[in-house]
Write an enzyme that holds these catalytic residues in place. Structure first.
Site, mmCIF file in Angstrom:
data_model
loop_
_atom_site.group_PDB
_atom_site.id
_atom_site.type_symbol
_atom_site.label_atom_id
_atom_site.label_comp_id
_atom_site.label_asym_id
_atom_site.label_seq_id
_atom_site.Cartn_x
_atom_site.Cartn_y
_atom_site.Cartn_z
ATOM 1 N N ASN A 37 0.815 -1.209 0.000
ATOM 2 C CA ASN A 37 0.000 0.000 0.000
ATOM 3 C C ASN A 37 0.857 1.271 0.000
ATOM 4 O O ASN A 37 1.657 1.486 0.904
ATOM 5 C CB ASN A 37 -0.904 -0.024 1.252
ATOM 6 N N HIS A 122 -14.068 -5.082 11.497
ATOM 7 C CA HIS A 122 -13.772 -3.782 12.105
ATOM 8 C C HIS A 122 -15.070 -3.033 12.402
ATOM 9 O O HIS A 122 -15.910 -2.895 11.510
ATOM 10 C CB HIS A 122 -12.968 -2.917 11.148
ATOM 11 N N ARG A 147 -13.295 -5.966 16.221
ATOM 12 C CA ARG A 147 -12.360 -4.895 16.567
ATOM 13 C C ARG A 147 -13.130 -3.596 16.739
ATOM 14 O O ARG A 147 -13.972 -3.271 15.895
ATOM 15 C CB ARG A 147 -11.328 -4.737 15.441
ATOM 16 N N TYR A 159 -6.960 6.942 13.256
ATOM 17 C CA TYR A 159 -6.907 5.646 12.586
ATOM 18 C C TYR A 159 -8.105 4.769 12.976
ATOM 19 O O TYR A 159 -8.454 4.669 14.155
ATOM 20 C CB TYR A 159 -5.615 4.896 12.940
ATOM 21 N N ASP A 212 -6.934 -1.931 17.996
ATOM 22 C CA ASP A 212 -5.660 -1.717 17.298
ATOM 23 C C ASP A 212 -5.074 -0.355 17.692
ATOM 24 O O ASP A 212 -5.659 0.689 17.379
ATOM 25 C CB ASP A 212 -5.909 -1.766 15.784
ATOM 26 N N GLU A 238 -3.748 -4.814 19.837
ATOM 27 C CA GLU A 238 -2.897 -4.972 18.658
ATOM 28 C C GLU A 238 -1.872 -3.856 18.530
ATOM 29 O O GLU A 238 -2.197 -2.692 18.732
ATOM 30 C CB GLU A 238 -3.811 -4.989 17.429
ATOM 31 N N GLU A 264 2.127 -6.898 11.989
ATOM 32 C CA GLU A 264 1.793 -6.581 10.590
ATOM 33 C C GLU A 264 2.911 -5.798 9.902
ATOM 34 O O GLU A 264 2.971 -5.760 8.679
ATOM 35 C CB GLU A 264 0.446 -5.854 10.479
ATOM 36 N N HIS A 314 -2.516 -10.683 9.251
ATOM 37 C CA HIS A 314 -3.059 -9.402 8.808
ATOM 38 C C HIS A 314 -3.989 -9.625 7.595
ATOM 39 O O HIS A 314 -3.589 -10.291 6.645
ATOM 40 C CB HIS A 314 -1.874 -8.516 8.410
ATOM 41 N N ASP A 318 -6.197 -3.618 1.829
ATOM 42 C CA ASP A 318 -5.117 -3.323 0.887
ATOM 43 C C ASP A 318 -4.287 -4.556 0.533
ATOM 44 O O ASP A 318 -3.321 -4.454 -0.206
ATOM 45 C CB ASP A 318 -4.229 -2.185 1.401
ATOM 46 N N GLU A 341 -8.219 -11.732 10.565
ATOM 47 C CA GLU A 341 -8.797 -10.427 10.183
ATOM 48 C C GLU A 341 -9.336 -10.519 8.752
ATOM 49 O O GLU A 341 -8.724 -11.154 7.892
ATOM 50 C CB GLU A 341 -7.710 -9.353 10.247
#
Ligand code: CS2
Ligand code: MG
Length: 404
Positions: A37, A122, A147, A159, A212, A238, A264, A314, A318, A341
């Site tokens: 990414n 998420h 999450r 984020y 996270d 995380e 990750e 992970h 992306d 995930e």
């Protein structure tokens, strides 16, 4: 059997993906993901100009030797660009091997230890009530592990605020320059324990929740957060620290029993070693596409097993559906799988890269098709040309740079 062609396909069906198609003289081909990414073209050029010429004429059956050849044969080895390129080749070779044997990759990895891989999604919101709402929706969809992220008062954007939407779509800054987020640890540290207090009091103890940090805290802040979250029994916390801060994980570990997940941003087995062998983490979260593919990850998983560390590969938007398929093939084969995930890919992505895992009743499944079960539709890929895009960056309130 010999490799006759290596095609690098760069496409943007909503966000950029770099795909590798390895073709053999017997007509069998394999497809891998090599997406990094924000630096996609660096990997595409590496594959096209440096790696493809090395592969022509090689026997695709020799996956381990090809891995070693590309990793050790570079002299300057490792790092995200080279490891992503290597992962793309590795996945395509496993795909070919499966097709040649007529077996799905999970079967080549030892066969199923479970039918499906427990998935997590998420959830996010602008305030606690919105997050709670989003978690309830995910629970209704069948998710058992979720999450949770929330906006931080006083910080314009943080984020993870977009939840599943953010995970599935690229964000384009003005004039394709990175968007700037503002980051302050103080308000964040005051907000997150209250978020989980809220969620636990409303949703009870059964649903598994995780969070996270995205590598944004210093060691003592991370230790404080892990301790303050203890009463809410997270599935894991995380990336509390940056990948460079491996020894500081000891401090976090000593402070609390909140399970820790990291990885990750690690790009190799060697980076994972100390945190696994010292049992500083509970979940290793490497990204198959950035740590040398299936060949890299299965060694990481095998080393983690005797130390009681589980996997949580992970699985962001992306990474292409090919990586997500590779994740699940490994998840259902290895004994020490923890959680996976996942994202729901938009239709455009599925049109270009069909065959990714399917979600049912909280878990992910791959087909029994030979290989990874995924493909690339090159004609569809051509409809979506590359668009320059960057991840956001983060600055402190005083303007200085911070890790995003
Ligand atoms: C992440 C990612 O999925 C996660 O846990 O931390 O969203 C990460 O930010 C992206 O993969 C970056 O490209
Ligand atoms: Mg993360």
């Amino acid at each position: 059997m010999r490799i006759t062609d290596v095609r690098v396909i760069v496409t943007c069906p909503g966000r950029n993906y770099v795909l590798v198609k390895i073709i053999t003289d017997e007509g069998v081909y394999g497809v891998g993901d090599a997406t990094l990414n924000g630096r996609e073209l660096a990997v595409a050029e590496t594959l096209d100009k440096h790696i493809a010429p090395l592969l022509i004429g090689r026997d695709p059956d020799r996956i381990e030797d090809t891995w070693q050849y590309l990793y050790r044969g570079a002299y300057w080895r490792g790092g995200p660009v080279l490891m992503t390129a290597l992962a793309g080749v590795d996945m395509a070779l496993w795909d070919i091997k499966g097709k040649v044997c007529g077996k799905p990759v999970y079967s080549l990895l030892g066969g199923k230890t479970r039918e499906g891989a427990l998935g997590y999604t998420h959830c996010a919101g602008r305030d606690f009530a919105e997050v709670e709402d989003s978690v309830r929706q995910a629970m209704a969809q069948g998710f058992k592990v979720i999450r949770a992220q929330v906006s931080i008062p006083g910080l314009p954007s943080t984020y993870g605020q977009g939840g599943q939407k953010e995970a599935a779509l690229a964000t384009w800054g003005e004039a394709s320059l990175p968007m700037v987020e503002v980051w302050e640890p103080g308000p964040y540290l005051r907000t997150i324990p209250r978020l989980f207090e809220h969620l636990r009091s409303r949703l009870g103890d059964e649903v598994e929740l995780l969070h996270d940090v995205h590598e944004r805290l210093n060691p003592v802040q991370a230790a404080r957060l892990a301790r303050e979250l203890e009463p809410f029994h997270l599935f894991f916390l995380e990336d509390p620290l940056r990948p460079e801060h491996q020894p500081s994980l000891r401090l976090v570990r000593q402070a609390a029993t909140t399970p820790i997940a990291m990885g990750e941003l690690y790009t190799s087995l060697w980076e994972c070693l100390p945190v696994i062998t010292e049992q500083l983490i509970d979940f290793i979260r490497c990204d198959l596409v950035h740590s040398g593919g299936i060949t890299g990850a299965r060694k990481i998983a095998a080393i983690a097993e005797p130390y009681g560390v589980q996997t949580a590969w992970h699985g962001p938007g992306d990474a292409a559906p090919i990586t997500h398929a590779a994740n699940v093939h490994m998840d259902i084969a290895i004994p020490n799988f923890g959680v996976q995930e996942m994202v729901f890919f938009p239709e455009q992505v599925q049109e270009v890269i069909p065959g990714g895992p399917t979600f049912r009743d909280g878990s992910l499944y791959v087909s029994d098709a030979p290989g990874l079960g995924t493909d690339v539709n090159e004609e569809a890929a051509r409809k979506y040309p590359y668009r320059r895009a960057y991840l956001p960056i983060a600055r402190r309130q005083d303007g200085s740079m911070h890790d995003w």
